[in-house]
Design a protein around this motif. Structure first.
Motif, PDB file in Angstrom:
ATOM      1  N   ASN A  83       0.829  -1.196   0.000  1.00 57.52           N
ATOM      2  CA  ASN A  83       0.000   0.000   0.000  1.00 57.52           C
ATOM      3  C   ASN A  83       0.867   1.251   0.000  1.00 57.52           C
ATOM      4  O   ASN A  83       2.064   1.192   0.296  1.00 57.52           O
ATOM      5  CB  ASN A  83      -0.912  -0.002   1.233  1.00 57.52           C
ATOM      6  N   SER A  84       0.231   2.368  -0.315  1.00 51.68           N
ATOM      7  CA  SER A  84       0.928   3.667  -0.319  1.00 51.68           C
ATOM      8  C   SER A  84       2.234   3.579  -1.096  1.00 51.68           C
ATOM      9  O   SER A  84       3.291   4.027  -0.631  1.00 51.68           O
ATOM     10  CB  SER A  84       1.200   4.114   1.124  1.00 51.68           C
ATOM     11  N   LEU A  85       2.167   3.007  -2.266  1.00 51.29           N
ATOM     12  CA  LEU A  85       3.367   2.799  -3.066  1.00 51.29           C
ATOM     13  C   LEU A  85       4.007   4.112  -3.487  1.00 51.29           C
ATOM     14  O   LEU A  85       3.312   5.108  -3.744  1.00 51.29           O
ATOM     15  CB  LEU A  85       3.040   1.942  -4.282  1.00 51.29           C
ATOM     16  N   LYS A  86       5.325   4.090  -3.538  1.00 48.95           N
ATOM     17  CA  LYS A  86       6.119   5.261  -3.898  1.00 48.95           C
ATOM     18  C   LYS A  86       6.948   4.944  -5.141  1.00 48.95           C
ATOM     19  O   LYS A  86       7.255   3.773  -5.395  1.00 48.95           O
ATOM     20  CB  LYS A  86       7.061   5.619  -2.744  1.00 48.95           C
ATOM     21  N   PRO A  87       7.345   5.954  -5.899  1.00 45.87           N
ATOM     22  CA  PRO A  87       8.192   5.696  -7.064  1.00 45.87           C
ATOM     23  C   PRO A  87       9.464   4.920  -6.704  1.00 45.87           C
ATOM     24  O   PRO A  87       9.933   4.107  -7.511  1.00 45.87           O
ATOM     25  CB  PRO A  87       8.508   7.101  -7.571  1.00 45.87           C
ATOM     26  N   GLU A  88       9.995   5.137  -5.519  1.00 45.31           N
ATOM     27  CA  GLU A  88      11.214   4.423  -5.117  1.00 45.31           C
ATOM     28  C   GLU A  88      10.974   2.944  -4.825  1.00 45.31           C
ATOM     29  O   GLU A  88      11.923   2.197  -4.590  1.00 45.31           O
ATOM     30  CB  GLU A  88      11.875   5.099  -3.905  1.00 45.31           C
ATOM     31  N   ILE A 107      18.403 -28.118   3.124  1.00 41.39           N
ATOM     32  CA  ILE A 107      17.471 -27.058   2.741  1.00 41.39           C
ATOM     33  C   ILE A 107      18.079 -26.243   1.620  1.00 41.39           C
ATOM     34  O   ILE A 107      19.213 -25.776   1.726  1.00 41.39           O
ATOM     35  CB  ILE A 107      17.151 -26.165   3.947  1.00 41.39           C
ATOM     36  N   GLY A 108      17.331 -26.086   0.560  1.00 44.64           N
ATOM     37  CA  GLY A 108      17.773 -25.291  -0.581  1.00 44.64           C
ATOM     38  C   GLY A 108      17.137 -23.919  -0.568  1.00 44.64           C
ATOM     39  O   GLY A 108      16.046 -23.718  -0.027  1.00 44.64           O
ATOM     40  N   HIS A 109      17.828 -22.991  -1.168  1.00 48.04           N
ATOM     41  CA  HIS A 109      17.381 -21.598  -1.245  1.00 48.04           C
ATOM     42  C   HIS A 109      16.886 -21.365  -2.663  1.00 48.04           C
ATOM     43  O   HIS A 109      17.673 -21.356  -3.603  1.00 48.04           O
ATOM     44  CB  HIS A 109      18.579 -20.694  -0.930  1.00 48.04           C
ATOM     45  N   TYR A 110      15.577 -21.170  -2.827  1.00 52.33           N
ATOM     46  CA  TYR A 110      14.975 -21.093  -4.157  1.00 52.33           C
ATOM     47  C   TYR A 110      14.454 -19.687  -4.457  1.00 52.33           C
ATOM     48  O   TYR A 110      13.991 -18.980  -3.549  1.00 52.33           O
ATOM     49  CB  TYR A 110      13.827 -22.096  -4.284  1.00 52.33           C
ATOM     50  N   TRP A 111      14.497 -19.343  -5.746  1.00 52.87           N
ATOM     51  CA  TRP A 111      14.059 -18.023  -6.192  1.00 52.87           C
ATOM     52  C   TRP A 111      12.994 -18.148  -7.268  1.00 52.87           C
ATOM     53  O   TRP A 111      13.035 -19.061  -8.103  1.00 52.87           O
ATOM     54  CB  TRP A 111      15.230 -17.239  -6.769  1.00 52.87           C
ATOM     55  N   GLY A 112      12.070 -17.184  -7.287  1.00 53.87           N
ATOM     56  CA  GLY A 112      11.146 -17.049  -8.389  1.00 53.87           C
ATOM     57  C   GLY A 112      11.797 -16.306  -9.534  1.00 53.87           C
ATOM     58  O   GLY A 112      12.940 -15.847  -9.433  1.00 53.87           O
ATOM     59  N   GLN A 113      11.041 -16.145 -10.622  1.00 55.83           N
ATOM     60  CA  GLN A 113      11.589 -15.520 -11.823  1.00 55.83           C
ATOM     61  C   GLN A 113      11.551 -13.996 -11.753  1.00 55.83           C
ATOM     62  O   GLN A 113      12.194 -13.328 -12.560  1.00 55.83           O
ATOM     63  CB  GLN A 113      10.813 -16.005 -13.059  1.00 55.83           C
ATOM     64  N   GLY A 114      10.807 -13.466 -10.810  1.00 49.64           N
ATOM     65  CA  GLY A 114      10.719 -12.022 -10.656  1.00 49.64           C
ATOM     66  C   GLY A 114       9.487 -11.448 -11.322  1.00 49.64           C
ATOM     67  O   GLY A 114       9.031 -11.937 -12.353  1.00 49.64           O
ATOM     68  N   THR A 115       8.949 -10.399 -10.724  1.00 52.59           N
ATOM     69  CA  THR A 115       7.809  -9.691 -11.300  1.00 52.59           C
ATOM     70  C   THR A 115       8.054  -8.186 -11.163  1.00 52.59           C
ATOM     71  O   THR A 115       8.499  -7.705 -10.124  1.00 52.59           O
ATOM     72  CB  THR A 115       6.484 -10.103 -10.611  1.00 52.59           C
ATOM     73  N   GLN A 116       7.790  -7.471 -12.245  1.00 52.02           N
ATOM     74  CA  GLN A 116       8.085  -6.046 -12.282  1.00 52.02           C
ATOM     75  C   GLN A 116       6.992  -5.243 -11.561  1.00 52.02           C
ATOM     76  O   GLN A 116       5.797  -5.441 -11.816  1.00 52.02           O
ATOM     77  CB  GLN A 116       8.200  -5.552 -13.723  1.00 52.02           C
ATOM     78  N   VAL A 117       7.423  -4.353 -10.694  1.00 53.18           N
ATOM     79  CA  VAL A 117       6.529  -3.377 -10.060  1.00 53.18           C
ATOM     80  C   VAL A 117       7.024  -1.995 -10.448  1.00 53.18           C
ATOM     81  O   VAL A 117       8.193  -1.653 -10.209  1.00 53.18           O
ATOM     82  CB  VAL A 117       6.522  -3.531  -8.530  1.00 53.18           C
ATOM     83  N   THR A 118       6.160  -1.219 -11.074  1.00 53.53           N
ATOM     84  CA  THR A 118       6.513   0.137 -11.484  1.00 53.53           C
ATOM     85  C   THR A 118       5.518   1.108 -10.887  1.00 53.53           C
ATOM     86  O   THR A 118       4.303   0.951 -11.064  1.00 53.53           O
ATOM     87  CB  THR A 118       6.498   0.270 -13.016  1.00 53.53           C
ATOM     88  N   VAL A 119       6.045   2.092 -10.171  1.00 54.06           N
ATOM     89  CA  VAL A 119       5.206   3.093  -9.528  1.00 54.06           C
ATOM     90  C   VAL A 119       5.497   4.446 -10.179  1.00 54.06           C
ATOM     91  O   VAL A 119       6.629   4.943 -10.106  1.00 54.06           O
ATOM     92  CB  VAL A 119       5.457   3.168  -8.012  1.00 54.06           C
ATOM     93  N   SER A 120       4.499   5.019 -10.804  1.00 54.19           N
ATOM     94  CA  SER A 120       4.678   6.302 -11.483  1.00 54.19           C
ATOM     95  C   SER A 120       4.340   7.451 -10.541  1.00 54.19           C
ATOM     96  O   SER A 120       3.485   7.332  -9.666  1.00 54.19           O
ATOM     97  CB  SER A 120       3.795   6.364 -12.724  1.00 54.19           C
TER      98      SER A 120
END
Length: 121
Positions: A83-88, A107-120
């Motif tokens: 919430n209250s997203l900022k450009p930064e 235990i393995g350390h796993y990552w997702g592929q990533g999703t872009q968040v853009t705040v104008s």
């Protein structure tokens, strides 16, 4: 053997909200910590928020009071309402999980592929 699939990124105006989700699948025996990291252009990847399998949370100072991490252990899913997203806050957001797979004692350390968040602004 393990996949983390993120969803919920997108473009939003400053002050708006987004909700990220990340579902783990595969030959999973158990999941301990889950979390979200982000990486902005030209910057290092940084922790945004994390949550243990017992529900203990940790947040970056920059998102405290605005982001809330939660998880559904039955669904093997972690959420991040923002919430209250900022450009930064603009960055690629990555899901992360510490997972023990079936038949493994580590235990393995796993990552997702990533999703872009853009705040104008």
């Amino acid at each position: 053997q393990v996949q983390l699939v993120e969803s919920g990124g997108g473009l939003v105006q400053a002050g708006g909200s987004l909700r990220l989700s990340c579902a783990a699948s595969g030959r999973i025996f158990s999941i301990s910590a889950m979390g979200w990291y982000r990486q902005a252009p030209g910057k290092q990847r940084e922790l945004v928020a994390s949550i243990t399998n017992g529900g203990r949370t940790n947040y970056a100072d920059s998102v405290k009071g605005r982001f809330t991490i939660s998880r559904d252990n039955a669904k093997k899913t972690v959420y991040l309402p923002m919430n209250s997203l900022k450009p930064e806050d603009t960055a690629v957001y990555y899901c992360n999980a510490d997972i023990r797979t079936i038949g493994s004692f580590t235990i393995g350390h796993y990552w997702g592929q990533g999703t872009q968040v853009t705040v104008s602004s």
